[in-house]
Scaffold this active site. Structure first.
Site, PDB file in Angstrom:
ATOM      1  N   HIS A 184       0.851  -1.189   0.000  1.00 27.39           N
ATOM      2  CA  HIS A 184       0.000   0.000   0.000  1.00 27.39           C
ATOM      3  C   HIS A 184       0.885   1.237   0.000  1.00 27.39           C
ATOM      4  CE1 HIS A 184      -3.447   2.551   0.914  1.00 27.39           C
ATOM      5  NE2 HIS A 184      -2.649   3.206   1.726  1.00 27.39           N
ATOM      6  N   ASP A 236     -14.913   3.356   7.378  1.00 27.05           N
ATOM      7  CA  ASP A 236     -13.799   4.225   6.976  1.00 27.05           C
ATOM      8  C   ASP A 236     -14.256   5.225   5.920  1.00 27.05           C
ATOM      9  OD1 ASP A 236     -10.945   5.022   6.829  1.00 27.05           O
ATOM     10  OD2 ASP A 236     -11.245   4.394   4.760  1.00 27.05           O
ATOM     11  N   ARG A 241     -13.967  13.500   7.918  1.00 25.07           N
ATOM     12  CA  ARG A 241     -12.661  14.093   8.261  1.00 25.07           C
ATOM     13  C   ARG A 241     -12.232  15.082   7.188  1.00 25.07           C
ATOM     14  NH1 ARG A 241      -9.170   9.156   8.243  1.00 25.07           N
ATOM     15  NH2 ARG A 241      -7.470  10.609   8.510  1.00 25.07           N
ATOM     16  N   SER A 287      -7.274   4.147   9.430  1.00 20.88           N
ATOM     17  CA  SER A 287      -7.977   4.156   8.144  1.00 20.88           C
ATOM     18  C   SER A 287      -7.264   3.224   7.151  1.00 20.88           C
ATOM     19  CB  SER A 287      -8.012   5.598   7.625  1.00 20.88           C
ATOM     20  OG  SER A 287      -8.347   5.649   6.275  1.00 20.88           O
ATOM     21  N   LYS A 327      -8.418  -1.101   6.057  1.00 22.43           N
ATOM     22  CA  LYS A 327      -8.645  -1.573   4.690  1.00 22.43           C
ATOM     23  C   LYS A 327      -7.641  -2.662   4.318  1.00 22.43           C
ATOM     24  CE  LYS A 327      -8.640   2.731   3.573  1.00 22.43           C
ATOM     25  NZ  LYS A 327      -8.684   4.104   3.138  1.00 22.43           N
TER      26      LYS A 327
HETATM   27  N1  URA Z   1      -5.220   7.317   3.129  1.00 22.58           N
HETATM   28  C1  URA Z   1      -6.218   6.635   3.725  1.00 22.58           C
HETATM   29  O1  URA Z   1      -6.634   5.586   3.257  1.00 22.58           O
HETATM   30  N2  URA Z   1      -6.749   7.155   4.852  1.00 22.58           N
HETATM   31  C2  URA Z   1      -6.339   8.305   5.408  1.00 22.58           C
HETATM   32  O2  URA Z   1      -6.849   8.694   6.436  1.00 22.58           O
HETATM   33  C3  URA Z   1      -5.298   9.006   4.767  1.00 22.58           C
HETATM   34  C4  URA Z   1      -4.757   8.476   3.627  1.00 22.58           C
END
Ligand code: URA
Length: 430
Positions: free
Chosen positions: A82, A161, A168, A183, A187
């Site tokens: 990621h 999320d 946010r 967050s 995932k």
């Molecule tokens: N990428 C994400 O998936 N979440 C965040 O909060 C910031 C960057």
């Protein structure tokens, strides 16, 4: 339990219990707690933070708000990667086929780009016919047989999320390290891999602006992963300037193809080899990272990695691009330097925003993308530039791009003195 008590507790800088965290995440997901109370809590977390246990409990609550992909039907150790997002970051397109050619199982769920950062799905969808909507059964079968599948994240993956991130985004609470960590990790953990490499970007074009912040984000994410029994390794890498030379969907696919054939930009090649080596080693294919690195280099030289990308595209219903007849932008315009010297800075954010305005990215979620447009850099930090030499090329379908020419020109800071190349990999945390 009352939401106001939870807000008050965090406002006064106390730690929340797992039950309190589960309460607000599930209440927000099923619409029993309103936006204004969660906004207030997010701001309290922004100021007072979360300890590692709270961040882990928060991650778990968000992860459990949706479905968790069961990869147990895939034989062997599953690997994933990621990136926290950047400009010109086409790493997945190179890395996936590379590690799959080495025998690792790369099961990847990717997202779309927003703002100045690109998304892997948009890049893959710029390939004619490429299908990112794979059924679960097809995804698992493909990873088992081919070693790689790349599909779109479904709505059911960590839905809390999605809702929290949208809130946010409009309440100035995105840049909170524990919130970002939870967050991302919710995932990643929902995607089911055993070994995860996180590429935490720092610099102008990234969420994290300083090495200290990137270290803290990496540390928390590695810790959360460890608490869930996963092997997580974080790379802290540069995003002060774009990665590679190409920014824009089809342009990046071409650069990825060239990199897989051993003709890519040095920074992209190095990053993919290094992250790939950790994934291949993490998958138990080699005894150490050094042998994994050698194996990766061999898969590039032998063109096995390039063939794997071709097979991936064809297996997911796409047509392997013809490098000589792929980009159909109406205009290619050179941006010329106005002075001689050495490139001292190349602002990734400016380049990413400019590419977005040209149509390569989205300003809002619902914007459509023009896959043919973007920017190809001709110079990067440390390069010598002569006056009127080309700094970059704009691939464009618009008539008037005067502002973008100016933006790109200003993104280059040219100094009279010799400049070092940027450090690419700052640290590896595991
Ligand atoms: N990428 C994400 O998936 N979440 C965040 O909060 C910031 C960057």
């Amino acid at each position: 339990m009352r939401m106001i008590d939870i807000i008050e507790k965090k406002r006064d800088n106390h730690s929340l219990t797992k039950a309190e965290i589960d309460f607000f995440v599930s209440g927000y997901t099923n619409d029993t707690i309103p936006d204004y109370q969660i906004s207030s809590l997010m701001m309290a977390i922004y100021f007072n933070g979360m300890n590692d246990q709270e961040a882990t409990d928060f991650t778990e609550a968000v992860l459990n708000s949706g479905s968790i992909i069961d990869l147990s039907g895939i034989e062997g150790i599953k690997v994933d990667k990621h990136s926290t997002g950047g400009v010109g970051d086409k790493t997945t397109l190179v890395l996936g086929p590379l590690v799959a050619a080495c025998g690792a199982k790369f099961a990847k769920l990717s997202g779309r780009g927003l703002g100045h950062t690109g998304g892997t799905l948009d890049k893959l969808e710029s390939i004619k016919g490429f299908n990112i909507a794979l059924s679960n059964a097809r995804f698992l079968k493909q990873v088992n047989e081919l070693g790689i599948a790349v599909a779109g994240q479904t709505e059911s993956l960590a839905p809390a999320d999605k809702k929290l991130y949208a809130l946010r985004d409009v309440t100035a609470t995105v840049p909170s390290i524990p919130l970002i960590a939870a967050s991302i990790m919710s995932k990643k953990l929902a995607s089911g891999a055993d070994v995860i490499v996180l590429d935490v970007k720092i610099g102008e074009g990234a969420f994290m602006k300083t090495l200290d912040d990137a270290r803290e984000l990496s540390r928390i994410m590695v810790k959360i992963g460890e608490n869930f029994g996963k092997k997580v390794i974080a790379f802290i890498t540069d995003m002060a300037e774009p990665l590679g030379y190409a920014v824009g969907n089809k342009l990046e696919v071409i650069e990825a193809m060239r990199t897989l054939q051993g003709n890519g930009p040095a920074d992209l090649q190095t990053l993919c080899t290094e992250i790939g080596a950790y994934l291949v080693h993490g998958a138990g294919i080699t005894e150490d990272v050094k042998s994994a690195r050698e194996m990766i280099e061999e898969k590039i030289t032998s063109l096995e990695a390039s063939d794997k990308f071709k097979t991936l595209i064809e297996t997911q219903d796409g047509v392997y691009p013809d490098l000589n007849d792929y980009i159909h932008a109406k205009h290619i315009i050179a941006v010329k330097s106005e002075k001689s010297g050495y490139v001292k800075n190349l602002n990734a954010l400016d380049i990413g925003m400019s590419a977005m305005r040209l149509g390569a990215g989205r300003e809002t979620k619902d914007d459509t993308i023009d896959a043919d447009v973007g920017i190809v850099l001709n110079k990067k930090v440390g390069d010598k530039v002569d006056a009127v030499e080309d700094l970059a090329y704009i691939y464009n379908n618009k008539e008037d791009i005067t502002d973008e020419i100016k933006t790109i020109l200003n993104a280059f800071e040219i100094s009279e003195s010799v400049q070092e190349k940027k450090t690419l990999i700052y640290e590896i945390i595991n």
